[in-house]
Design a protein around this motif. Structure first.
Motif, short mmCIF file in Angstrom:
data_model
loop_
_atom_site.label_atom_id
_atom_site.label_comp_id
_atom_site.label_asym_id
_atom_site.label_seq_id
_atom_site.Cartn_x
_atom_site.Cartn_y
_atom_site.Cartn_z
N LYS A 449 22.69 0.03 20.92
CA LYS A 449 21.43 0.84 19.45
C LYS A 449 20.72 0.36 19.86
N ALA A 450 20.22 -1.14 20.11
CA ALA A 450 18.87 -1.73 19.20
C ALA A 450 18.28 -2.46 19.93
N SER A 451 17.14 -2.39 20.00
CA SER A 451 16.33 -3.87 21.20
C SER A 451 15.69 -4.42 20.78
N ILE A 452 15.80 -5.89 20.19
CA ILE A 452 14.80 -6.64 20.01
C ILE A 452 13.75 -7.60 20.05
N PHE A 453 12.59 -7.07 19.98
CA PHE A 453 11.55 -7.86 20.44
C PHE A 453 10.95 -9.15 18.84
N PRO A 454 10.38 -9.79 19.87
CA PRO A 454 9.19 -11.06 19.69
C PRO A 454 8.04 -10.15 19.39
N ILE A 455 7.12 -10.16 18.75
CA ILE A 455 5.87 -9.22 18.27
C ILE A 455 4.99 -9.74 19.70
N ILE A 456 4.78 -11.44 19.46
CA ILE A 456 4.53 -12.34 20.51
C ILE A 456 5.53 -13.53 20.97
N LYS A 457 4.90 -13.56 22.99
CA LYS A 457 5.89 -15.06 22.90
C LYS A 457 5.69 -16.16 22.40
N LYS A 458 6.32 -16.04 21.11
CA LYS A 458 5.71 -17.52 19.97
C LYS A 458 7.01 -18.36 19.74
N GLU A 459 7.26 -19.64 19.93
CA GLU A 459 8.63 -19.97 19.52
C GLU A 459 9.89 -19.61 18.82
N MET A 464 13.72 -16.63 15.37
CA MET A 464 14.06 -15.11 14.94
C MET A 464 14.70 -14.36 15.57
N ALA A 465 14.19 -13.69 16.70
CA ALA A 465 14.66 -12.36 17.54
C ALA A 465 15.92 -12.97 17.72
N LYS A 466 16.45 -13.68 18.45
CA LYS A 466 16.83 -14.03 18.94
C LYS A 466 18.35 -14.25 17.96
N LEU A 467 18.03 -14.98 16.75
CA LEU A 467 18.94 -14.72 15.87
C LEU A 467 19.75 -12.96 15.30
N ILE A 502 13.96 -2.80 16.51
CA ILE A 502 13.50 -4.12 16.10
C ILE A 502 12.59 -4.93 16.06
N THR A 503 10.83 -5.46 15.35
CA THR A 503 10.17 -6.45 15.87
C THR A 503 10.08 -7.26 14.52
N ILE A 504 9.80 -8.48 15.02
CA ILE A 504 9.76 -9.71 14.13
C ILE A 504 8.33 -10.13 14.82
N ASP A 505 6.95 -9.91 12.97
CA ASP A 505 6.40 -10.17 13.63
C ASP A 505 5.48 -11.31 12.44
N ASP A 513 11.88 -10.70 6.72
CA ASP A 513 11.94 -9.37 7.56
C ASP A 513 11.76 -9.06 8.24
N ALA A 514 12.03 -7.46 9.26
CA ALA A 514 11.74 -7.00 9.93
C ALA A 514 11.10 -5.25 9.90
N THR A 515 10.59 -4.84 11.00
CA THR A 515 10.46 -3.71 11.15
C THR A 515 11.42 -2.79 12.01
N ILE A 516 12.23 -1.68 11.78
CA ILE A 516 12.64 -1.28 12.76
C ILE A 516 11.77 0.46 12.62
N ARG A 517 11.85 1.00 14.13
CA ARG A 517 11.43 2.01 14.34
C ARG A 517 11.84 2.54 15.03
N GLU A 518 11.86 3.72 14.37
CA GLU A 518 12.98 5.06 14.38
C GLU A 518 12.80 5.61 16.17
N ARG A 519 13.41 5.85 17.36
CA ARG A 519 12.67 6.67 18.61
C ARG A 519 12.12 8.28 18.13
N ASP A 520 12.49 8.96 17.34
CA ASP A 520 12.48 10.55 17.40
C ASP A 520 11.29 10.63 16.55
N THR A 521 11.10 10.02 15.95
CA THR A 521 9.81 10.25 14.92
C THR A 521 8.93 9.18 14.63
N THR A 522 8.76 7.84 15.56
CA THR A 522 8.70 6.76 15.77
C THR A 522 8.19 6.39 14.46
N LYS A 523 8.64 6.12 13.12
CA LYS A 523 8.27 6.02 12.12
C LYS A 523 9.04 4.45 11.73
#
Ligand code: ATP
Length: 554
Positions: A449-459, A464-467, A502-505, A513-523
């Protein structure tokens, strides 16, 4: 658009005007004369606006239809099998030993998709109705069940071998001498044609014999009275069941379409004999192919199911109801309605106990084929089980104060794997701009249903992404992905149909907060972390538009 009143030679006239910007200047254009009195003018204006809205919504519908057409990319069944293996949906069973024809294993995504299909089917047919309850019968049961049902004596196909290419095939008895080899168009050898029973025999205990069930339906009949009593069901009511079925198919083929082990989702719907359908029939338009059209070699026609009932093409209101309900289930889950039709069985196809049968068919890459059978079985099965068990299966009818044997007016019976293919075919889309496959599958069915990404590999990002992963995974199958560029991670998820990434930046650390990106529109939108789970839930259920679910984010 607005109404204006003009005075000409002392008389009042009403007009409909519109302001438009032309070359940077606002110009007023008169669109229509509305009449001499305000009341007359208001009525006319209302009608014009209504017509305009109807045209607009029709145009919008056409646009969506066009979008649907563009949404899937046609691929062959072999290409689908390759995609399914590559992404972890389906593998050939026992592949390292060369595989076994007609048996398939579902991988980490396939098992999720299959479970989601079954869950949605159960929700729609059992949980969301109070006239249907579900059961889960055993796969091996008393062998007499299969004697009573007619499977031991009649559940067979005709085994034929082609004189030219020597390939074995199955055909129906009615096709003997009429059809050519599907492999090379050669003639089948009629002399060696033989009946072949499709049930798998099994040994029970040391020497007992029974069969793997070839359908789930019979267990519904044998348990019918127990279920009716314990669940206190009143006619009309249904009993549903989903689970494994086994058929020793002569020629398994077309990937999952015809296999030897598969799953079915079935309902037996019981009514008081000759009673009418009390439910509103959903008005669905579909391609209709009646027995008469087939016999007179006419083309199928697009028609509303209600209209087909009115015209007598569909004979029973109950049949019209169940056909609409079943078609709607696929539509609601994002299947393309243009790939569906309903086809009535011709007289030479009808089983002897069935007075009418319609199949919901799908336009597979290898042609129109049965996806679901919806047969009127009358009281055939209950009568047979009464005869063979010696038990009274009648139930007490409060209205007539008599014991009656109900009729099964409809038996919607559908294969999970054929539905699995339908949802994959209708959502598989190769996006030329993104140069990637986008599986535009309904979020309810999406394996992840969702994939969660830390924007870079930093603790701090990873933590936050793991939570978020821990929180969302309480409800759904979600994934955590930290490898590769964000673009690669998006593409990997688009290809398997993950609707939200969902990206943590940097901002997330500051603003929670986090960004959610939609698959079909990329919005993309930004959403506060404490609200994330609720927003994802609303998005999955289609209860909120993506762009309104958070702050727009470029
Ligand atoms: P077919 O004519 O294609 O063999 P059928 O008429 O024998 O199908 P039913 O007995 O009506 O099929 O079974 C109900 C549903 O179960 C079918 O519509 C199909 O979706 C599914 N099904 C039946 N046989 C198979 C199979 N061998 N592999 C996968 N699904 C199957």
């Amino acid at each position: 658009m607005f109404m204006v009143k003009k005075k000409i030679n002392g008389n009042e006239y009403y007009y409909l005007n519109e302001n438009k910007r032309v070359d940077g200047k606002v110009k007023t254009k008169t669109l229509a004369y509305l009449g001499k009195t305000k009341k007359e003018a208001e009525e006319k204006m209302e009608k014009i606006l209504k017509d305009k809205n109807e045209i607009k919504s029709e145009m919008e519908n056409k646009k969506t239809e066009k979008k649907i057409e563009q949404e899937s990319t046609k691929i062959s069944i072999e290409e689908m099998a390759v995609y399914c293996k590559r992404k972890g949906f389906v593998y050939q069973s026992g592949e390292i030993y060369g595989g076994l024809a007609g048996f398939w294993d579902f991988g980490h995504l396939g098992s999720e998709l299959k479970n989601n299909i079954k869950k949605e089917w159960w929700k729609y047919h059992v949980h969301q109705r109070n006239d249907i309850v579900g059961i889960d019968g055993s796969i091996i049961t008393h062998p007499k069940v299969w004697k009573a049902s007619g499977h031991i004596d009649n559940f067979s196909d005709v085994f034929v071998v082609c004189k030219k290419c020597k390939k074995a095939s199955k055909i129906d008895r009615s096709e003997l001498g009429k059809v050519k080899c599907i492999n090379c168009n050669g003639d089948y050898d009629e002399k060696t044609a033989k009946d072949f029973n499709l049930m798998f025999k099994v040994t029970v205990g040391e020497s007992g014999e029974s069969y793997l069930r070839p359908e789930t339906a019979q267990l519904i009949f044998t348990n019918f009275k127990l279920v009716q009593e314990s669940a206190r069901m009143k006619l009309p009511f249904g009993i549903a069941q989903a689970g494994k079925s086994f058929r020793n198919e002569i020629a398994p083929r077309d990937f999952l379409f015809r296999s030897r082990e598969f799953e079915q989702m079935e309902i037996e719907y019981f009514i008081k004999p000759d009673s009418n359908c009390p439910y509103e029939i959903p008005d669905e338009e579909i391609l209709i192919y009646s027995a008469e059209m087939q016999e007179k070699e006419k083309s199928p026609e697009v028609m509303s199911i209600k209209e087909a009932l009115k015209k007598g093409i569909i004979k029973k209101d109950w049949h019209a109801y169940w056909l609409s309900i079943q078609f709607r289930w696929f539509k609601n889950l994002g299947a393309n309605p243009k790939n569906f039709r309903i086809r009535q069985h011709r007289k030479d196809e009808l089983a002897h106990y069935s007075s009418d049968c319609w199949d919901l068919e799908y336009n597979f890459p290898f042609g129109w084929k049965e996806l679901e059978g919806i047969a009127d079985r009358k009281d055939y099965d209950l009568k047979q089980h009464e005869k063979f068990s010696g038990k009274d299966l009648r139930i007490f009818d409060e209205e007539s104060k008599q014991k009656i044997l109900p009729n099964v007016v409809c038996e919607p019976s559908i294969g999970v794997e054929r539905s699995f293919l339908v949802f994959l075919f209708d959502s598989y889309f190769y996006d030329k701009e993104r140069e990637n496959v986008i599986l535009r599958i309904n979020p309810k069915l999406a394996p992840v249903k969702a994939s969660i990404f830390p924007i870079i590999k930093k603790e701090e990002f990873e933590k936050m992404a793991k939570l978020i992963f821990d929180d969302l995974s309480k409800e759904w199958n979600v994934s955590y992905d930290e490898s590769g560029s964000i673009g690669r991670r998006y593409a990997r998820n688009d290809e398997i149909g993950t609707p939200y990434c969902i990206t943590i930046d940097e901002e997330s650390l500051k603003n929670n907060d986090a960004t959610i990106r939609e698959r079909d529109t990329t919005k993309q939108i930004r959403v506060k972390i404490p609200q994330l789970r609720e927003i994802i839930r609303k998005l999955i259920f289609g209860e909120i538009e993506f762009e309104k679910a958070g702050k727009n984010f470029e």
